[in-house]
Design a protein around this motif. Structure first.
Motif, PDB file in Angstrom:
ATOM      1  N   ALA A 215      -4.694  11.436  -7.835  1.00  0.00           N
ATOM      2  CA  ALA A 215      -4.311  10.837  -6.555  1.00  0.00           C
ATOM      3  C   ALA A 215      -4.882   9.429  -6.407  1.00  0.00           C
ATOM      4  CB  ALA A 215      -4.801  11.719  -5.416  1.00  0.00           C
ATOM      5  N   LEU A 216      -4.006   8.473  -6.109  1.00  0.00           N
ATOM      6  CA  LEU A 216      -4.412   7.087  -5.892  1.00  0.00           C
ATOM      7  C   LEU A 216      -4.221   6.736  -4.425  1.00  0.00           C
ATOM      8  CD1 LEU A 216      -5.166   4.235  -7.027  1.00  0.00           C
ATOM      9  CD2 LEU A 216      -2.712   3.828  -7.216  1.00  0.00           C
ATOM     10  N   THR A 217      -5.255   6.222  -3.793  1.00  0.00           N
ATOM     11  CA  THR A 217      -5.163   5.793  -2.399  1.00  0.00           C
ATOM     12  C   THR A 217      -5.737   4.389  -2.270  1.00  0.00           C
ATOM     13  OG1 THR A 217      -7.322   6.782  -1.866  1.00  0.00           O
ATOM     14  CG2 THR A 217      -5.358   8.134  -1.474  1.00  0.00           C
TER      15      THR A 217
ATOM     16  N   GLN B 228       0.822  -1.210   0.000  1.00  0.00           N
ATOM     17  CA  GLN B 228       0.000   0.000   0.000  1.00  0.00           C
ATOM     18  C   GLN B 228       0.857   1.261   0.000  1.00  0.00           C
ATOM     19  OE1 GLN B 228      -1.747   0.929   3.736  1.00  0.00           O
ATOM     20  NE2 GLN B 228      -3.509   2.044   2.880  1.00  0.00           N
ATOM     21  N   ARG B 229       1.865   1.288   0.857  1.00  0.00           N
ATOM     22  CA  ARG B 229       2.729   2.466   0.940  1.00  0.00           C
ATOM     23  C   ARG B 229       3.467   2.713  -0.383  1.00  0.00           C
ATOM     24  NH1 ARG B 229       3.667   0.255   6.147  1.00  0.00           N
ATOM     25  NH2 ARG B 229       5.568  -0.796   5.412  1.00  0.00           N
TER      26      ARG B 229
ATOM     27  N   GLU C  86       0.866   3.925  -3.137  1.00  0.00           N
ATOM     28  CA  GLU C  86       0.412   5.306  -2.994  1.00  0.00           C
ATOM     29  C   GLU C  86       1.526   6.302  -3.315  1.00  0.00           C
ATOM     30  OE1 GLU C  86      -3.166   4.820   0.294  1.00  0.00           O
ATOM     31  OE2 GLU C  86      -1.192   5.518   0.973  1.00  0.00           O
TER      32      GLU C  86
ATOM     33  N   LEU D  47      -9.117   0.416  -3.899  1.00  0.00           N
ATOM     34  CA  LEU D  47      -8.390   1.530  -4.486  1.00  0.00           C
ATOM     35  C   LEU D  47      -9.342   2.636  -4.905  1.00  0.00           C
ATOM     36  CD1 LEU D  47      -5.597  -0.088  -6.695  1.00  0.00           C
ATOM     37  CD2 LEU D  47      -5.573   0.510  -4.275  1.00  0.00           C
TER      38      LEU D  47
END
Length: 294
Positions: free
Chosen positions: A235-237, A179-180, A183, A251
């Motif tokens: 922005a992708l989170t 994840q880190r 992002e 996502l």
């Protein structure tokens, strides 16, 4: 509520849904199977039904087999890789190792390689511990034939399922690292968490952009991900969640749901990435689906 047929059906509804979903890989089709099961159940003479659970599973299995065969042409015409429909599941599913494995994206994909009858036999025997005689009645085969099918299906699945079962804590740690890196668009961070032989499957269903073929190897997968983020320019989170009883990410692009990423972890690295973007398959990630093997 005092109608015996309704009470019985509702009491086993979650079980029947789980049976149908494991056989079909589609929540929408599983719901349709439950409706068909209900229509046949209400016509049954309950006085003649000695084991209501077994009878309901038998109806559900038959309807699932019919639908599996009709789904074949749909899958053959499907654009790009076909992935099972992800389900947002309650924490108790993740705590039940047997249930979590039986509905995991990795195993569900292996089940896709079985014939309809092999899949039904494997699911009933391995996940739900149904007896050979009862399975035989459900699939229209002799008990001896069912034993052979079960043996063949088990060997097929064992040869393709993950080599090891990792702890929930290890899976979460790997997913958080992914994840880190995701992002941040961190190429090296992705390479650190991806196994050299990792395979990425992305399912857009012809509606959303996705790779038409599997992406194989850590380098290619990492570049595919980072390149995609760069092209999107937004922005992708990733929100940590539990999908099909296992750690996963929902996502979001600029806050809007884009898809679900499930993972397969072996030796503390990701060996499988399953990215579902098809909007028609994202209807069961906003509320928990109750699953059970009993």
């Amino acid at each position: 509520m005092n109608d015996p047929a309704t009470e019985t059906f509702l009491g086993y509804r979650n079980l029947l849904f789980t049976v149908a979903y494991e056989m079909l890989g589609s929540a929408a089709d599983a719901e349709d199977v439950l409706q068909e099961t209900w229509l046949r159940w209400v016509k049954a003479d309950l006085a003649q039904v000695h084991d209501r659970r077994a009878y309901l599973i038998r109806i559900t299995t038959r309807q699932s087999l019919n639908r599996l065969r009709s789904m074949k042409s749909r899958k053959e015409a499907y654009v790009g890789p076909w992935l099972p429909e992800p389900l947002l599941t309650a924490p108790d599913v993740a705590e039940d190792a047997e249930l979590a494995e039986s509905v995991s994206m990795a195993l569900m994909l292996v089940l896709e390689t079985l014939s309809p009858t092999e899949r039904a036999v494997f699911v009933l025997r391995e996940a739900f511990d149904v007896g050979y005689d009862e399975i035989a009645a459900a699939v229209g085969k002799s008990p001896a034939a069912v034993r052979q099918i079960a043996y063949r299906a088990r060997r097929h699945v064992d040869a393709r399922r993950p080599r090891e079962t990792v702890s929930s804590g290890e899976a979460w740690a790997v997913l958080e690292s992914f994840q880190r890196a995701l992002e941040a668009g961190d190429l090296q961070g992705l390479l650190d968490v991806l196994a050299p032989e990792v395979v990425l499957l992305s399912d857009g269903g012809g509606v959303k952009q996705a790779s038409p073929r599997p992406v194989i190897s850590a380098g290619k997968v990492a570049r595919f991900i980072v390149g995609g983020i760069g092209k999107a320019g937004i922005a992708l989170t990733g929100d940590l969640t539990v999908v099909n009883g296992s750690p996963a990410l929902v996502l979001r692009l600029d806050g809007e749901i884009d898809g679900v990423v499930a993972i397969r972890v072996e030796d503390a690295r990701i060996t499988g990435l399953y990215y579902v973007r098809n909007p028609q398959k994202l209807t069961h990630i906003n509320s928990e689906t109750s699953l059970t093997l009993r």
